[in-house]
Design an enzyme around this catalytic site. Sequence first.
Site, PDB file in Angstrom:
ATOM      1  CG  HIS A 181      -1.902   0.982   1.395  1.00 53.32           C
ATOM      2  ND1 HIS A 181      -1.630   2.294   1.686  1.00 53.32           N
ATOM      3  CD2 HIS A 181      -3.237   0.897   1.269  1.00 53.32           C
ATOM      4  CE1 HIS A 181      -2.766   2.967   1.746  1.00 53.32           C
ATOM      5  NE2 HIS A 181      -3.767   2.139   1.489  1.00 53.32           N
ATOM      6  CB  CYS A 230      -4.001   3.297  -1.555  1.00 54.57           C
ATOM      7  SG  CYS A 230      -5.291   4.503  -1.296  1.00 54.57           S
ATOM      8  CE  LYS A 279      -7.487  -0.347   6.210  1.00 53.57           C
ATOM      9  NZ  LYS A 279      -8.301   0.090   5.078  1.00 53.57           N
ATOM     10  CG  ASP A 294       0.683  -2.033   6.254  1.00 55.95           C
ATOM     11  OD1 ASP A 294      -0.242  -1.961   7.084  1.00 55.95           O
ATOM     12  OD2 ASP A 294       0.602  -1.542   5.105  1.00 55.95           O
ATOM     13  CD  GLN A 313      -7.194  -4.519   3.933  1.00 55.62           C
ATOM     14  OE1 GLN A 313      -8.255  -4.872   4.436  1.00 55.62           O
ATOM     15  NE2 GLN A 313      -6.986  -3.292   3.501  1.00 55.62           N
TER      16      GLN A 313
END
Lengths: 413, 147
Positions: A124, A366, A228, A201, A204
């Site tokens: 991302h 993104c 999220k 990261d 997600q």
Amino acid sequence: MIDAQWIAARRAEFPFFTDSGQPPPAYLDNAATTLRPRVVATALARACTDLTGNVHRATHHWSEETTMAYEAARAAVARWLGAAEPAEVLFTRNATESLNWVATGWGQARGQPGARVLVTAQEHHSNLLPWRAALQRCGGACLVAGVQPDGRVDPDQWHAALAQQPQVVAFPLVSNVTGIVNPVAEWARAARAAGALVVLDAAQGLIHHPPLALAASDFDFVVGSGHKLFGPPGIGFLWARRAHLNWLPPPLLGGEMVATVTATTAQWSEPPWRFEAGTPNIIGALGFAAALDYLRGLDRDQRTNHLRALTQYAQTALAAEPGVRLVGARPESAGILAFTVEGIHPHDVAQFADAENVAIRAGRLCAQPYIEALGHESLCRASFQVYNDESDIQRLLVGIRRARAFFLAEHKP
Amino acid sequence: MTRNPTDLYHSLIRDQACAPRNFGPAPPDWRVFHAENPACGDAFNLALDLDGGRIRAARFNGRGCAVSTAAFSVATELLTGEMLEDWQTRTEAIQRWLAGLTPFHPQWPDALRAFEAVRQFPSRVHCAALPWQALLKPQPGHTEAPS
């Protein structure tokens, strides 16, 4: 197996469905942001009405109550992540801010000419641009491990880049474009063995992932976003090992983050407070903790089985649809499905889906370098959650068929 | 709120998107303007054959959604024979109209009205505004399709 009764029970917990007409909307944009259950809305409202006073400041009891609630929220996030102690959890606005704090802080404290940071072509933009900027400032270089045609990171490229001894290795838990789940534990082990700092990261896929048990992991920094994880927007976290919080510079200076200030000097507070200058998002932190409570209350196996079954159903249904091509679809995908519709721009597909009361995402998501590496300029993306079922996929198909009928019927080549 | 996409894709928009006018590469000596929409991946070059300040011909090249493709297609037709400066001074007003902030200007050509429905679809305003944004972004380079 897709359990209709279980999904109906989930939908009953979300005002988005209970307050809408019939048929219920098909919300398939969960990778962008999840819906908020009623318990989170209630927790947010209670935080607004029941809590008064700022945190860590006053001696009056209202402030003390707010401080205790805020720190309890931090402890809840720490428990959920398996952190060694709550002080390892910093509240941020979102995963993007967390990554900026790490990259910028690392650059200030440890970046030097010739430094290298390894990322993947799957990133991302939030896990790419802050590193590029930090490296540009210190005169370092960004190493990028490319992807294979199937969307997975090329292991040969990744290991070859690791052999160049980067100081930092950063990668995503799950691709926000294809839903590909990366072998992050294996990568973290290899990166740590190579002497690199390991940055995950987890914006997600964290919602679907088994507990990270961070204290015993090989990660050094992990970031995520509350919105999220069924929580509110505007609250996220940066988890860091305690030792790193001693060298990571505070991103903002000002009130609450200092121990003493003289006419010419200042001494910072202890972590985590030295990283939270000014009044934090107290309400958001409490909403986030409520979201994690809700998540913990849902049986993990049931959630995992539901997601796997629905993703496979969607992959099969869309793959069989004329004109539709799946991109990077894999059986173990974390509830995300990227696709194109031949001859129709993703934005126009999404517009026709919207007319069917179906929310999907379209565009560069993104992650422009990744999408281009997969041979596309933009994509459609459907992403699933506990409240989605087969009817949502069928309605997406109706939208796709209507788009095809509208754009292609009279203009066949 | 459910909106009918056929309202957005006015027949003229569909027609121009499916069979764009003046589409393709332009001679290398034409003046090139560029605009893109980073969120959705639309990227277009608009090339103008200029005679002093007058536009002798216009072509466009690139990839985008139906609305942005139609917007460029219509723009090439509107710009041909016009003074570049006249349209450059209108671009902000056109974008304000597309955003629903101001009414349609009576002196603008009717073909622009095909994009009236965009005003009801806020996320698509930038698609229709793209050629008008391009007019303020002259490029030093070529007329090939943008990468």
